[in-house]
Design an enzyme around this catalytic site. Structure first.
Site, PDB file in Angstrom:
ATOM      1  N   TYR A  59      23.466  55.269 -28.230  1.00  0.00           N
ATOM      2  CA  TYR A  59      22.014  55.358 -28.363  1.00  0.00           C
ATOM      3  C   TYR A  59      21.333  54.046 -27.975  1.00  0.00           C
ATOM      4  O   TYR A  59      20.179  54.039 -27.540  1.00  0.00           O
ATOM      5  CB  TYR A  59      21.624  55.690 -29.808  1.00  0.00           C
ATOM      6  N   ASP A  63      36.404  66.401 -30.837  1.00  0.00           N
ATOM      7  CA  ASP A  63      36.468  67.816 -30.439  1.00  0.00           C
ATOM      8  C   ASP A  63      37.174  68.634 -31.525  1.00  0.00           C
ATOM      9  O   ASP A  63      36.713  69.707 -31.921  1.00  0.00           O
ATOM     10  CB  ASP A  63      37.126  67.989 -29.062  1.00  0.00           C
ATOM     11  N   ASP A  91      24.585  68.175 -37.364  1.00  0.00           N
ATOM     12  CA  ASP A  91      23.901  69.464 -37.170  1.00  0.00           C
ATOM     13  C   ASP A  91      24.857  70.618 -37.469  1.00  0.00           C
ATOM     14  O   ASP A  91      24.491  71.602 -38.110  1.00  0.00           O
ATOM     15  CB  ASP A  91      23.389  69.609 -35.719  1.00  0.00           C
ATOM     16  N   ASP A 124      25.411  62.538 -34.727  1.00  0.00           N
ATOM     17  CA  ASP A 124      24.244  63.373 -34.438  1.00  0.00           C
ATOM     18  C   ASP A 124      24.689  64.824 -34.298  1.00  0.00           C
ATOM     19  O   ASP A 124      24.107  65.735 -34.882  1.00  0.00           O
ATOM     20  CB  ASP A 124      23.580  62.880 -33.143  1.00  0.00           C
TER      21      ASP A 124
HETATM   22  C1  IPM Z   1      18.454  63.207 -35.502  1.00  0.00           C
HETATM   23  C2  IPM Z   1      17.690  63.565 -34.267  1.00  0.00           C
HETATM   24  C3  IPM Z   1      17.380  62.276 -33.523  1.00  0.00           C
HETATM   25  C4  IPM Z   1      18.691  61.663 -33.103  1.00  0.00           C
HETATM   26  C5  IPM Z   1      16.429  62.414 -32.328  1.00  0.00           C
HETATM   27  C6  IPM Z   1      15.164  63.135 -32.691  1.00  0.00           C
HETATM   28  C7  IPM Z   1      16.141  61.097 -31.693  1.00  0.00           C
HETATM   29  O1  IPM Z   1      18.393  64.479 -33.507  1.00  0.00           O
HETATM   30  O2  IPM Z   1      17.930  62.449 -36.331  1.00  0.00           O
HETATM   31  O3  IPM Z   1      19.574  63.699 -35.651  1.00  0.00           O
HETATM   32  O4  IPM Z   1      19.243  62.020 -32.057  1.00  0.00           O
HETATM   33  O5  IPM Z   1      19.183  60.812 -33.823  1.00  0.00           O
HETATM   34 MG    MG Z   2      20.149  65.213 -34.443  1.00  0.00          MG
END
Ligand code: IPM
Ligand code: MG
Length: 364
Positions: free
Chosen positions: A143, A226, A254, A250
């Site tokens: 990042y 993976d 999710d 990240d």
């Molecule tokens: C998160 C989001 C952010 C990230 C974006 C919105 C920059 O996806 O907080 O997970 O990638 O970190």
């Molecule tokens: Mg995210």
């Protein structure tokens, strides 16, 4: 004696303002009950800041955050700003905030809520009892690594470049947070990397392994990213605490969030060494339902609870909020994202009102 806290609110974009307003109502009720007074200041970030000031993170916003006891953030981003160059997009505001406050540790719990098991896309027996904490490194890795950018080669072809880089000290400080987090939970830490391909991951694995000598009470394991993604949906109960870099974290957070049925339920904390922490839902700004009173405010409310617990050291107030959230679900209130047959479908505001009613009853 009344405790005073200065809280910076960053409602941001999309559903942000709607869910923030519910969280503020909840905090005010809880504040009265526990004799806490919140001095809220609202600042601009993301697309809202771009529209108003031309930049995604105005200096006044960062200053205000620095001078507060904690920051409560909703969400940023939306279609409207998607075509802007990356340094002027709403996301740059969030990344700037993380970098500006040096929030290197991002804690993302994914704990199954019994009332919502049927909202998960996975089978009950797979997700029942899931309780995972993802510790994501937040201010390094690909990042922020340099060089980055889109460059034109001599032959006129464009090349996009990002760099995944971690120094030993960065790995060590997130590693310590992770080992300490695991120690307070189930005592198991899984470090996720791509050490079979990436040198940066080899260093990551080496440093985490070395560090484990100082935390012999924590059982350390390693997985390639993976495989970790596959294991998360195959047998998520094997995980207790996960530590990983920015990009992998990240993605995996999710996936972990979805085990619980809805990403709309999950809070997170971003912590630095000596700056105020930022508390925010894991989900995004959901521009498709912005302003329609359909958003689920519970992740924002639970983020406020996390703020009370970690930043303001008010565990009882946090617990009251968390219990009230369970109760509102027990009373069958559901927003669209967690709706299942036989439940009462409500909008964002009505969900907030139901929650406040429960809190008021519990407070008397
Ligand atoms: C998160 C989001 C952010 C990230 C974006 C919105 C920059 O996806 O907080 O997970 O990638 O970190
Ligand atoms: Mg995210």
């Amino acid at each position: 004696m009344t405790q005073n806290y200065r809280i910076t609110l960053l409602p941001g974009d999309g559903i942000g303002p709607e869910i923030m307003s519910v969280a503020v109502d909840v905090l005010n009720v809880v504040g009265k009950r526990f004799d806490l007074s919140f001095e809220f200041s609202t600042a601009l970030i993301g697309g809202a800041a771009i529209d108003e000031t031309g930049e995604p993170l105005p200096a006044v916003t960062l200053d205000m955050c620095r001078n507060s006891d904690a920051v409560l953030l909703a969400a940023i981003g939306g279609y409207k700003w998607d075509s802007l160059p990356s340094n002027l997009r709403p996301e740059a505001g969030l990344l700037g905030l993380r970098a500006g406050l040096q929030l290197f540790a991002n804690l993302r719990p994914a704990k199954i809520i019994p009332q919502l098991i049927d909202a998960s896309t996975l089978k009950r027996e797979v997700v029942e009892g899931v309780d995972i904490m993802v510790v994501r490194e937040l201010t390094g890795g690909i990042y922020f690594g340099k060089p980055k950018g889109i460059f034109t080669t001599e032959s006129g072809e464009k090349r996009g470049v990002n760099t995944m880089v971690y120094s030993e000290s960065e790995i060590e400080r997130i590693g310590r947070v992770a080992f300490e987090t695991a120690r307070k939970r189930g005592g198991k830490l899984c470090s996720v990397d791509k050490a079979n391909v990436l040198e940066v991951s080899q260093l990551w694995r080496d440093r985490i392994t070395q560090l484990s000598a100082e935390y012999t009470d924590v059982e350390l394991s390693h997985l390639y990213v993976d495989n970790a993604a596959m294991q998360l949906v195959r047998a998520p109960k094997q995980f207790d605490t996960i530590v990983t870099g920015n990009l992998f974290g990240d993605i995996l957070s999710d996936a972990a969030a979805m085990l619980t049925g809805s990403i709309g339920m999950l809070p997170s904390a971003s912590l630095g060494a000596d700056s105020p922490g930022v508390y925010e839902p894991v989900h995004g700004s959901a521009p498709d339902i912005a302003g329609l009173d359909q958003a689920n405010p519970l992740a924002q409310v639970l983020s406020a609870a996390m703020m009370l617990r970690y930043a303001l050291n008010q565990p009882e107030a946090a617990e009251l909020i968390e219990n009230s959230v369970l109760q509102v679900l027990q009373q069958n209130y559901r927003t669209g994202d967690i709706m299942s047959p036989g439940m009462k479908l409500v909008g964002c505001r009505a969900m907030g009102e139901a929650l406040v009613e429960i809190l008021l009853l519990k407070s008397n």
